[in-house]
Every structure is written in structure tokens, then in C-alpha cells.
Scaffold this active site. Structure first.
Site, mmCIF file in Angstrom:
data_model
loop_
_atom_site.group_PDB
_atom_site.id
_atom_site.type_symbol
_atom_site.label_atom_id
_atom_site.label_comp_id
_atom_site.label_asym_id
_atom_site.label_seq_id
_atom_site.Cartn_x
_atom_site.Cartn_y
_atom_site.Cartn_z
ATOM 1 C CE LYS A 1 -5.893 -3.794 -3.366
ATOM 2 N NZ LYS A 1 -4.940 -4.669 -2.710
ATOM 3 C CG ASP B 1 2.111 -5.817 3.707
ATOM 4 O OD1 ASP B 1 2.598 -5.636 4.845
ATOM 5 O OD2 ASP B 1 1.245 -5.073 3.212
ATOM 6 C CG LEU C 1 -15.870 -4.897 3.105
ATOM 7 C CD1 LEU C 1 -15.469 -6.078 2.245
ATOM 8 C CD2 LEU C 1 -16.692 -5.376 4.284
ATOM 9 N N GLY D 1 -3.361 -0.079 1.133
ATOM 10 C CA GLY D 1 -2.310 0.801 0.674
ATOM 11 C C GLY D 1 -2.738 1.697 -0.468
ATOM 12 C CG PHE D 2 -1.401 1.592 -3.709
ATOM 13 C CD1 PHE D 2 -0.551 0.520 -3.591
ATOM 14 C CD2 PHE D 2 -0.865 2.859 -3.656
ATOM 15 C CE1 PHE D 2 0.801 0.705 -3.438
ATOM 16 C CE2 PHE D 2 0.479 3.053 -3.502
ATOM 17 C CZ PHE D 2 1.330 1.983 -3.385
#
Ligand SMILES: *[C@@H]1O[C@H](CO)[C@@H](O)[C@H](O)[C@H]1NC(C)=O
Ligand SMILES: *[C@@H]1O[C@H](CO)[C@@H](O)[C@H](O)[C@H]1NC(C)=O
Ligand SMILES: *[C@@H]1O[C@H](CO)[C@@H](O)[C@H](O)[C@H]1NC(C)=O
Ligand SMILES: *[C@@H]1O[C@H](CO)[C@@H](O)[C@H](O)[C@H]1NC(C)=O
Ligand SMILES: *[C@@H]1O[C@H](CO)[C@@H](O)[C@H](O)[C@H]1NC(C)=O
Length: 954
Positions: free
Chosen positions: A635, A736, A613, A617-618
Site C-alpha cells: 500500500k 471501518d 489491486l 482512502g489514502f
């Protein structure tokens, strides 16, 4: 700021009125024509007292019952005048209509289409004789807040189904469709209408269950009682999630299952009527949490056990209660048997017959007695689901327990080994798990056909940490080691314990690393400050890594450095996650959030690339589908970056997400830690990131977002952020916020996601100094320079998001010319004049005079939020207030608001209650008046309405 806007609006409306004075006093010819046709169609037009010699309803003087806004008709209020006849076909040409009150007349014939009445806010059409409704009636009613069609014989022969067009009425608060021949299942889409606080659908022909999509709706009043025909079925579980409920009428249906114990958490509940259903089980005795409850009806169900004791009179006859007086407990035998029944989910056959306080005197099916004591439980082959209650261990006279051929799972309660007289325990052909407790050799234990007991070391038994390796696979008799008889009852989940200790090990590893890292960071931080003292203006680019590929905002590089404070959150939360028992979804195993990597692998088809998707960042985010069809987003931390900062981000995200639950924040469904895998599972947001819809809709060949959707998104984000900032006694700072972290559902309502950088502001401190985290373009200047974290850095980012919503431009785009490269400074420069502001509005937006007002208010808000000085920026609460007024067009109700919501238990409602009671069991409720708007809204003088509607004075 808000005052400024009001002054502006009032000024604008005065201006527009003056400007429009050339035509003022002459009613729009089209509107006059509709009114004239309306009058001509009536059998008794004289009741209106409309002059025949004057073609100017908007006057002066105004025609009776008509209110105008400039030259346009804004309201028609003819309630209770005895009018009969049809409405004109082209009624929806009254395009400036905001409020219509036709209730309690004898209007008849087919309702005209209301399609396109985009200004209509209040529509009271109840208690008439309309006999049909056109299929496009609900199209484009984008301002609708209240709709009542109660008691109209609509489409009587076939019934009708509520069209999903109504979902566009995102501000709908009050929907009342009592007794108007709705048919079929309850409309699923109502679950997406998050403004709905009143839903009345009694006396229709609705069927099926209460949809799971209604879960969490902020309803205060829910009336689904007395469906005719097959009626509503299924359980009450969804109701228990609607925490705002005050008034619940579900009587006269076919609802099944027990009252979920969480319903007693609905602390606002004042009235709960469940009578005349098929509900079963124990009614919780402890109603003290429902301080507001004043009216309770339970009669005519299959409730069991003791009658609850409450301070007011309530109905409870015709149930299976064990006593006839409230508050008296059942006999110990009955209590134990009912506990048994609860564990097998109250099968209706047994619930109907296990009534009263003596299992021996009355005929309880499957129960036999000897000498007045329960000696046999004989319930084979009944498809019983659930577990075996340890309460059977209290039935001291049991000789024979026959439960073969059911679907029972879990362990055999150790308590049953205490039964001195037990001769036979038949559990063959079930799904019993080991360990099997040690029974005396006099007991014949039948266990064949339990697949988990077949091999001695099945996976379950080894994972429990007990040592049941000697549980006999051989059917009739099991001789277990004495050790296992000391194990806990099936309730105590020994699996949890071992998982807990695994985490403890992990902590032992993490804490020292984190501590070491933070010492290192403190040193770095110190160095930075020291350096900064020398050069007053450090170039932000020395700290912030720019995105290389600016066309894909998801690829922006994030920088995060955790310090001591964030580690301590992570570890504290870590422990509390471990012990918390959130019962959220089926995903959550053993009451916590741990999910096995295996499940996630198969859900994402082994992290297939076509399921990607996005990349953050990580890690990479994958789409997944569980075997039951639930969509999830997973994730996965990239193992290459499993550095301590990635781990910190991972932990911080779990910590925040498991603590914060809000409908505008993406929620966590679980997580997974195995070897090198670090996985987070979120709810799936089908429409993806806001950035996609703002910046890449052309490439993706989709539609641009409408202004209305953008306003709703802005409001959703503001609400989510407000919650994050003011959660209980804690304040989380997102750090963020950006449009690629704002995700949209199918209804285009927004949720904020990605809490990897979120941190907890320490108590008693307004700011924390930290190293930089976030994404360039959204960073507040003081944060970029000093690293000082306050709520105001999120407010700044929110301002940037508002600017993106207004302009359709990315916060930072190196491909733009120098002066407009950085959106914030360019926007603030351009918004100062009206013409310039117009020039930078997203060309995909249709700017009309109407929406330009809200555009300029939001532009103003964006400017304040992104003010250079943090103390000049408002709180998120202020943003919510400003946006809510625009998005929801809230306006104050006069003092009888309570009555309008139907909550007032004084006069009108008591009358209504009596009316319902009288009508119970019949469909004749014509004596009841439901849409009692009492004219507080309709009766508002026309001038008042005008001063609030600035844009229609032309
Ligand atoms: C109610 O709807 C069912 C179909 O679901 C239909 O068979 C029945 O006739 C309807 N009953 C009434 C009274 O309209
Ligand atoms: C009611 O139950 C709750 C928890 O179930 C408990 O905390 C409370 O003390 C109980 N109240 C009474 C009066 O029993
Ligand atoms: C309950 O009902 C009884 C008899 O109908 C009545 O005497 C009593 O006053 C009522 N109590 C309350 C609290 O309403
Ligand atoms: C047990 O569950 C099965 C499958 O879900 C269902 O068919 C059956 O009716 C249930 N048994 C009882 C007694 O409710
Ligand atoms: C198990 O039995 C003992 C006494 O035999 C009793 O004290 C205990 O409460 C029982 N446990 C359960 C869960 O019923």
C-alpha cells in the site's frame, strides 16, 4: 437468542416429524436396497442379526446396528463384529448417512466411492482389509469431521496420494491414515485445513519435507513417524509454529537440523519423540517452560553438548552428547567449539564426528591439539555457511585457524584478537564484512577473495556508523585503527542503532505536528458538539461524504480525524516496533519490519499500473512479487495526500498490525519510510475483496460464493473481530469493517484488513468520543450522530456484512429504489416473515430446506448485530458462537473426548505406546488398534441424533 434458536429448531423438527408421519415407519426403498446388498455381499451376514422377513430397517423396531433419521439410514455401527466381505458399490446412495463405524472387521476388496455423502460426519473404516480406494472417494464430503482409514492395505503395489478433494471437508478435525500405503510428499493442501487438530500419517511411504503450508496449523496431535522407504527429510522448523501441539511423533525418519529453540514455546507439549532421525545440535537445557512434557525420546540422532536434565526418564542414547549423564556441562573447550559449530549450522559431517567431551582424545575431524589443548582448526573448503563464533576467542591455545574457501559471512569477532598464540587466520575466499579488527603484527591474516573487503568504503561499512575506512583492502595483513577494535562483536547490530536514531528524529518531527493537529481537532470537536446541541438531528450527510461511484465500493471516501488518543498509540507503538524483534519472514531485515523502498519498487515493477489491486482512502495497493517468488501487497500512500491525517493513519496501521497477529487478520510484513514514500507491505490475498465476490462476480465472470463459503467467511470475520476486540488487555476498534476490507485467500477463508482507522479504546473507558471515521452504509447510528466509539460500532458493521452475505446487495446503493437503498433498514423490515426473508436472499444462492435453517439463524444474528441501540447488540464472541455452531456443526462429545483425541495417557494410550515400541523398526503394527472410537459417538441413541437434525425428517 441462542435459546430462541434451539427452541425454533426443536419446534421445526417436531413439526417436520409430524408432517412426515404419513411415510414414517417405511424405510426409504433405496436405503433398504443398499443395506440388503451389503448383507448379501458378506461371507458371514448372520453376525449382523438383521431380520430377513422385514424390509424396514428403520422400524420400529430398528434393525440392530442401524440408526435412522425418519425414513433414512443415518448410522451403521458394526465395529468389531468379525464381518468379512466387500461393501456394496453404490454405498454412497445412503445419502443421509452421518456416521459410519466399520472398524476392526475383515471387510475387503475395493472401497466403494463415498463421493457425495455430504452429511457424513464420522467415518471409521480402519483395521480392515480394503485393498483399493477409488480416486473420487473424497469428493463432496463437506460435513466430514473424523476420518480413519488406518491399517488397510490400500493400493499396495503402487501406493496412493491423498486427493485434494479432501480440502472441501473444511470441518475435518481428525484425519487418521496410519499404515495405509500413502506415497509421495506430505499433501500441501492439508495446510489449508484450519479445523484439523489430529493428523496421524505414521507408517506410510511419505517423503520430502514437512510443508511450510502447515505452519500455524492448530494441530494437537501430529504423528508422522516411521515412514517406510526414503522417509521424511528437512527440518523441524514448521513444527515449532504449531502452538497447540500436545503429542508429536516424528521418530523413524531422516529429519535434519537442530531442534528450533522456539519449540520450547509449545507449552502444551506432553510427548515429543524425535528418536531415530538425523537431528543435530545442542538440546536446550532449559525445559522448564514445558510443564506438561512427560515423555521425550531423543536417542539415535546426532545431538551434541550436555544432555538436558528433566524430571522424568527419557531416552538419549546414541547421540554425540559430551557427557553420559544428564545435566553435566561440557568442558569449556568443547562448549566453545560447539558454539562455533552452531554458527555454521552444524554441517552433518562435523556433527557426526565432534562427539564426547575431549576434542583431543577422540578424533574430531578438522581439530588438532598440542599438549592436550586445541591448537589447530582446519576446516577449509567445506562449504560452511554462517558466521564465525566469538567463542573461538576463548580457545586460548589456538595457533592456526584455517577456514578458507567457505561461505562464511559477518565480521571477524573482535575476541579473536585476544588469542596470544595465534599465528595464522585464513579466511580467504569467504564473504567476510568489514570492519576487520586489529590483530597484532605477529598474526598472518589471509583475507583475499572476500568481495566486501575489496574497497575501503563499501556501502556496508559506511552504514554501520563505525569508521572502518582504513580497513585494508590488501590481503595479507590488516592494520586497523584502534577505534574499530573497540567496536562490538558481530552480534551487536550497529545498523539498528542508526536506524533507531533516524526514527527518533522522525518522532521529534511528528509529535509536535500531531500535538498541534489534535489541539485543532479538539476545537473542531467542541464546535461540532456545540452545534449539535442546537440541531438535535444533524444530517449525517453533512459529516459523511458519499461515494460518487457506488458501483465500486473500494472507492468509497473515508473520513478520519485523529485525536489525541490515537496519536499517543501511534507514538508508543512506534517505539515498540522499533525495539521489537519479530522474526516473521525473510522480509524482515535486522529483526524489524523495515523494508527498503528499492526492494518494493522492484517487487511492484516500479509501481506499475497493471499491478494495481485497488485504491483505498489514502493510497493505492499494488501487487508485488519478491525475487524469491513470495507474493505481497504494497500500500503506497499518495504523496499528494501525505497530510498529517494520512500519516496518522499510516502509523496507526503499523501500530495495530504489528501488535495483532491472528489468522483472520491480514498481517503486516513490513513497512518503508523514505523521503516522501510511505509504504506498507501485507501478505497477499489472492482472491481479493469479499465485495468483489458478492457484488461483481458476474462482471468478473466468476462463480458466486456458495452458502458454505459464506458461512465460513462470516465465522472467520467474527473470529478476527473478536480477537481485535479482546486482544490481551487491550481493545482495538476497527471502525471501518466492510466487505471491501475483508480479503479472501485461495481457500476462500477470510481475513480482515485495513486497520488504518483502528484505534485503541483507552483503559477503563468503554467509549471514546471522536470524530467520524468509517464508510457510509456501515456506520452505526449512534456513532454517526455522537461520534462515540465503542466495540458495538464494529458489531453493527459486522451485522451489515452479514446482510450483504445473505442478500448479495451492497450496504448502500443509490441505484436501488428508495425503500431498499439502505440495506440495514430494508433488511430488518423484510426479515420479519419467512416469505419476505426468502425473497431477499441472494438469488445466486440455492436455498434448500437444509440451509434455510442456517440462513434464518444468520439473518436473526445480522438483525441483532445491527440493532439500533448499541446495548442491544451482542458481543463478537456471541457471533462467533452462533456461527461456529453452524459452520462447524460442533456438537458436544461425551466425557471421553480426551480419549477420542488420543491424549489421555491412561490405559489405551499406554497400550498403544507399548504397541508402537514393540513395532519400532518393523512395519508390523497390526497389534495396535488406532481408531478406538470407543463408541461414544456411534453408540448415541438414534433419538438423540434425531433431535439435533431438524431438516431430515421428511
Ligand atoms: C516408497 O516409495 C518410493 C518412491 O518414492 C518407491 O520407490 C518405493 O518402492 C516405495 N517403498 C515401498 C516399501 O513401498
Ligand atoms: C529458562 O529460560 C528462560 C528464558 O530462556 C528464563 O527466563 C528462565 O528463567 C530459565 N529457567 C531456568 C530454570 O533456568
Ligand atoms: C526411571 O527409570 C529407573 C530405572 O528404569 C526407575 O528406577 C525410576 O523409577 C524411573 N524414574 C521415573 C521418574 O520414572
Ligand atoms: C551451504 O549452503 C549451500 C547453498 O545453500 C549448500 O549447497 C551447502 O550444502 C551448504 N553447506 C553446508 C555445509 O551445509
Ligand atoms: C570475548 O572474550 C572475552 C574475554 O576474552 C569474554 O569475556 C567474552 O565473553 C567473549 N565474548 C563472547 C561473545 O564470547
Amino acid at each position: 437468542m441462542a435459546l430462541g434458536n434451539w427452541i425454533k429448531i426443536v419446534f421445526l423438527s417436531v413439526f417436520l416429524c409430524c408432517f412426515g408421519s404419513v411415510v414414517f415407519g417405511t424405510t426409504d426403498a433405496g436405503d433398504y436396497a443398499v443395506l440388503d446388498e451389503f448383507r448379501k455381499g458378506l461371507a458371514n451376514p448372520e453376525l449382523l442379526k438383521w431380520p430377513t422377513n422385514n424390509r424396514d430397517p428403520c422400524g420400529p423396531p430398528l434393525w440392530p446396528h442401524v440408526f435412522c433419521s425418519g425414513s433414512r439410514v443415518a448410522q451403521i455401527q458394526v465395529q468389531n463384529l468379525g464381518l468379512s466381505g466387500p461393501l456394496p458399490r453404490d454405498f454412497n446412495k445412503l445419502s443421509m448417512l452421518t456416521n459410519i463405524g466399520l472398524q476392526r472387521n475383515n471387510f475387503s476388496g475395493k472401497l466403494p466411492s463415498f463421493s457425495g455423502l455430504s452429511n457424513l460426519q464420522y467415518a471409521y473404516l480402519g483395521n480392515n482389509q480394503f485393498d483399493a480406494i477409488p480416486s473420487d472417494f473424497f469428493v463432496g464430503l463437506t460435513s466430514l469431521q473424523v476420518l480413519s482409514l488406518d491399517m488397510n492395505p490400500l493400493n499396495q503395489s503402487t501406493g496412493w496420494v491423498l486427493p485434494p478433494d479432501l480440502a472441501d471437508s473444511a470441518q475435518l478435525m481428525n484425519l487418521s491414515l496410519v499404515g495405509c500405503n500413502l506415497a509421495g510428499p506430505l499433501p500441501e493442501f492439508l495446510g489449508t485445513m484450519h479445523s484439523l487438530s489430529v493428523l496421524k500419517l505414521s507408517y506410510n511411504n511419505l517423503t520430502g519435507t514437512i510443508p511450510a503450508s502447515y505452519s500455524g496449523l492448530p494441530l494437537q496431535i501430529l504423528w508422522l513417524n516411521n515412514q517406510i522407504g526414503p522417509k521424511l527429510t528437512g527440518s523441524l522448523d514448521v513444527i515449532a509454529s504449531m502452538t497447540m501441539l500436545k503429542d508429536v511423533w516424528l521418530h523413524g525418519n531422516q529429519l535434519t537440523g537442530p531442534i528450533p529453540s522456539s519449540i520450547w514455546g509449545l507449552t502444551s507439549l506432553t510427548r515429543l519423540w524425535l528418536n531415530n532421525n538425523l537431528l543435530v545440535g545442542l538440546v536446550p537445557q532449559n525445559l522448564t517452560s514445558l510443564l506438561q512434557l512427560q515423555s521425550l525420546q531423543l536417542d539415535n540422532n546426532m545431538f551434541m553438548g550436555p544432555i538436558p536434565k528433566v524430571s522424568f526418564n527419557f531416552t538419549y542414547a546414541y547421540n554425540s552428547f559430551c557427557q553420559s549423564t544428564p545435566g553435566i556441562p561440557c568442558s569449556p573447550e568443547v562448549t566453545a567449539l560447539l558454539e562455533f559449530l552452531e554458527r555454521v549450522n552444524y554441517p552433518s559431517k562435523l556433527a557426526a564426528s565432534w562427539s564426547g567431551n575431549d576434542p583431543c582424545a577422540s578424533l574430531w575431524s578438522g581439530v588438532s591439539c598440542f599438549d592436550g589443548k586445541v591448537s589447530v582448526i582446519n576446516l577449509p573448503n567445506l562449504q560452511l555457511n554462517g558466521t564465525i563464533s566469538p567463542s573461538l576467542g576463548k580457545l586460548n591455545d589456538l595457533v592456526d585457524v584455517r577456514l578458507g574457501g567457505n561461505n562464511l559471512d559477518g565480521m571477524i569477532p573482535v575476541n579473536m584478537t585476544n588469542l596470544k598464540l595465534l599465528k595464522t587466520l585464513d579466511l580467504s575466499s569467504n564473504n567476510i564484512s568489514p570492519p576487520v579488527p586489529h590483530f597484532p603484527s605477529s598474526v598472518k591474516v589471509l583475507l583475499d577473495g572476500n568481495k566486501l573487503l575489496v574497497t575501503a568504503s563499501s556501502p556496508e561499512s559506511s552504514s554501520t556508523g563505525n569508521s572502518p575506512s582504513d580497513s585494508s583492502p590488501n590481503n595479507t595483513q590488516s592494520h586497523n585503527s584502534p577505534r574499530s577494535s573497540g567496536s562490538s562483536s558481530p552480534d551487536a547490530n550497529s545498523g539498528n542503532r542508526s536506524r533507531g536514531s533516524r526514527k527518533l528524529n522522525l518522532l521529534i518531527v511528528i509529535v509536535p505536528i500531531a500535538f498541534g493537529v489534535s489541539i485543532f481537532l479538539l476545537a473542531v470537536l467542541f464546535l461540532c458538539f456545540w452545534k449539535r446541541r442546537k440541531s438535535a438531528f444533524p444530517a449525517p450527510s453533512s459529516i459523511v461524504v458519499h461515494p460518487r461511484d457506488s458501483s465500486n465500493p473500494d472507492n468509497l471516501v473515508k473520513i478520519v480525524v485523529a485525536n489525541n488518543a490515537s496519536n499517543s498509540i501511534a507514538t508508543n507503538e512506534w517505539q515498540s516496533i522499533n525495539s521489537s524483534h519479530t522474526s516473521d519472514t525473510h522480509l524482515i531485515e535486522s529483526g524489524n519490519l523495515v523494508i527498503s523502498v528499492q526492494v518494493l519498487r522492484s517487487a511492484t515493477r516500479n509501481f506499475a499500473s497493471e499491478n494495481v489491486l485497488g485504491k483505498g482512502g489514502f493510497g493505492v495497493v499494488y501487487k508485488g512479487e519478491l525475487h524469491d517468488g513470495t507474493m505481497i501487497a504494497v500500500k503506497r500512500m499518495e504523496s499528494a495526500v501525505l497530510s498529517s491525517k494520512a500519516l496518522d493513519e499510516f502509523h496507526a496501521e503499523i501500530a495495530v498490525l504489528s501488535k495483532v497477529r491472528h489468522r483472520n487478520l491480514v498481517s503486516i510484513l513490513g513497512y518503508s519510510i523514505e523521503e516522501y514514500e510511505r509504504l506498507l507491505v501485507y501478505e497477499y490475498m489472492p482472491q481479493g475483496a469479499l465485495s468483489k465476490h458478492l457484488f461483481r462476480w458476474k462482471q468478473l465472470e466468476s462463480e458466486p460464493l456458495s452458502w458454505k463459503k459464506r458461512m465460513n467467511i462470516a465465522l472467520d470475520v467474527a473470529r478476527g473481530m473478536e480477537y481485535l476486540h479482546n486482544l490481551a488487555h487491550q481493545c482495538f476498534i476497527h471502525r471501518d469493517l466492510k466487505s471491501s476490507n475483508i480479503l479472501l485467500g485461495d481457500d476462500y477463508r477470510a481475513k480482515v484488513s485495513d486497520f488504518g482507522l483502528a484505534k485503541l479504546a483507552p483503559d477503563g473507558k468503554n467509549s471514546v468520543a471522536t470524530r467520524l471515521a468509517g464508510t457510509f452504509g456501515y456506520l452505526a447510528p449512534e456513532y454517526a450522530v455522537t461520534g462515540k466509539v465503542t466495540k458495538k460500532i464494529d458489531v453493527f458493521s459486522f451485522g451489515v456484512v452479514l446482510m450483504e452475505l445473505l442478500t448479495g446487495l451492497m450496504a448502500l446503493d443509490e441505484n436501488r429504489p428508495e425503500e431498499s437503498r439502505y440495506l440495514v433498514s430494508w433488511f430488518c423490515q423484510m426479515k420479519t416473515t419467512k416469505e419476505n426473508l426468502k425473497s431477499i436472499i441472494d438469488p445466486a444462492l440455492v436455498v434448500t430446506d437444509e440451509n434455510f435453517d442456517s440462513i434464518s439463524i444468520i439473518a436473526e444474528l445480522a438483525g441483532h448485530c445491527a440493532a439500533r441501540e448499541p446495548q442491544q447488540r451482542p458481543d463478537m464472541g456471541h457471533a462467533v458462537n452462533v456461527l461456529a455452531q453452524l459452520a462447524e456443526k460442533w456438537r458436544p462429545m461425551s466425557d471421553d473426548q480426551d480419549e477420542y483425541l488420543g491424549i489421555d495417557l491412561q490405559q489405551p494410550l499406554l497400550q498403544m505406546v507399548k504397541g508402537w515400541q514393540a513395532a519400532d523398526g518393523t512395519t508390523d503394527v497390526s497389534s495396535v488398534s488406532l481408531d478406538d472410537s470407543k463408541g461414544s459417538i456411534p453408540a448415541r441413541p438414534a433419538g438423540f441424533a434425531e433431535s439435533f437434525t431438524s431438516s431430515d425428517g421428511r
